[in-house]
Scaffold this motif. Structure first.
Motif, PDB file in Angstrom:
ATOM      1  N   CYS A  91       0.634  12.645  -2.750  1.00 35.47           N
ATOM      2  CA  CYS A  91       0.976  11.367  -3.380  1.00 35.47           C
ATOM      3  C   CYS A  91       0.443  10.201  -2.550  1.00 35.47           C
ATOM      4  N   PHE A 116       1.264   6.084  -1.776  1.00 42.50           N
ATOM      5  CA  PHE A 116       2.160   4.942  -1.889  1.00 42.50           C
ATOM      6  C   PHE A 116       1.365   3.702  -1.487  1.00 42.50           C
ATOM      7  N   PHE A 121       0.082   6.427   2.856  1.00 37.62           N
ATOM      8  CA  PHE A 121       0.822   5.173   2.744  1.00 37.62           C
ATOM      9  C   PHE A 121      -0.128   4.036   3.095  1.00 37.62           C
ATOM     10  N   CYS A 170       2.365  -0.336   3.119  1.00 38.64           N
ATOM     11  CA  CYS A 170       3.784  -0.144   2.800  1.00 38.64           C
ATOM     12  C   CYS A 170       4.668  -0.606   3.956  1.00 38.64           C
ATOM     13  N   PHE A 215       2.417   5.566  -6.400  1.00 31.25           N
ATOM     14  CA  PHE A 215       3.482   4.565  -6.465  1.00 31.25           C
ATOM     15  C   PHE A 215       2.884   3.245  -5.989  1.00 31.25           C
ATOM     16  N   CYS A 219       4.332  -0.491  -1.154  1.00 31.73           N
ATOM     17  CA  CYS A 219       5.733  -0.199  -1.486  1.00 31.73           C
ATOM     18  C   CYS A 219       6.644  -0.559  -0.311  1.00 31.73           C
ATOM     19  N   LEU A 235       9.591   0.919   1.662  1.00 37.20           N
ATOM     20  CA  LEU A 235      10.327   2.162   1.917  1.00 37.20           C
ATOM     21  C   LEU A 235      11.263   2.007   3.115  1.00 37.20           C
TER      22      LEU A 235
END
Length: 190
Positions: A49, A51, A71, A74, A31, A54, A56
């Motif tokens: 995954c 991120f 992450f 993010c 993402f 992003c 969040l």
């Protein structure tokens, strides 16, 4: 209708706060620059995954599976990770503001936090054995009855907690930062 399982996909520049998220399980997805602000991600599963950049902030993660997530850059303020599914909970955080998040009672062995702002984060009763807080700002972070054995605070700043209320055997601290371990005594260190 979107499939329940999304595998090996990249989602870029999508504002999920304004639309439904396509799926309930995400495996090996990326993402990038996506907005999840205030999304309800309850009962979702994310595995392997990443991120990147992003938003969040304030997502709801009731019974959400977080397994080997990364992450990077993010914005993640105000997330109550204590509500996530405990099974295989694991994540790493790089350059991400985590201010006002809660990790209450999470098992987070070997978690790596790098260059993160972690102001007023709740680590009460959290297992942070072997965790690394590299260049993190822990101003007003709460550590009570936490397991911090072999954790590395040597480059972290602004942490202050009572060693008598936490298990800190073989944890690493820097000389200037160690003053945060003595704050309850209201002494002057020069």
């Amino acid at each position: 209708m979107e499939p329940v399982l999304q595998e090996d996909k990249t989602f870029e520049g999508i504002d999920f706060s304004a639309r439904e998220i396509p799926g309930r399980e995400f495996d090996n997805c990326v993402f990038i620059n996506c907005n999840f602000s205030k999304c309800i991600l309850s009962n979702y599963d994310f595995m392997d995954c990443h991120f990147k950049s992003c938003n969040l902030s304030l997502v709801v993660v009731e019974n959400t599976g977080i397994k080997n997530l990364h992450f990077t850059g993010c914005k993640m303020m105000g997330i109550d990770f204590s509500r996530c599914n405990n099974f295989n909970f694991s994540a790493s955080f790089t350059g991400s503001p985590l201010d006002y998040c809660s990790f209450f009672r999470k098992k987070m062995k070997k978690t790596v936090f790098t260059d993160c702002s972690m102001k007023e984060v709740d680590f009460t009763e959290t297992d942070l054995t072997l965790a690394i807080f590299k260049n993190c700002d822990l101003q007003n972070a709460s550590f009570t009855q936490s397991l911090l054995e072999k954790a590395d605070f040597s480059t972290a700043t602004n942490y202050a907690f009572d060693p008598e209320l936490n298990k800190i055997k073989k944890a690493r601290f820097s000389f200037p930062g160690i003053a945060g371990l003595l704050s309850k005594y209201d002494i002057v260190i020069e």
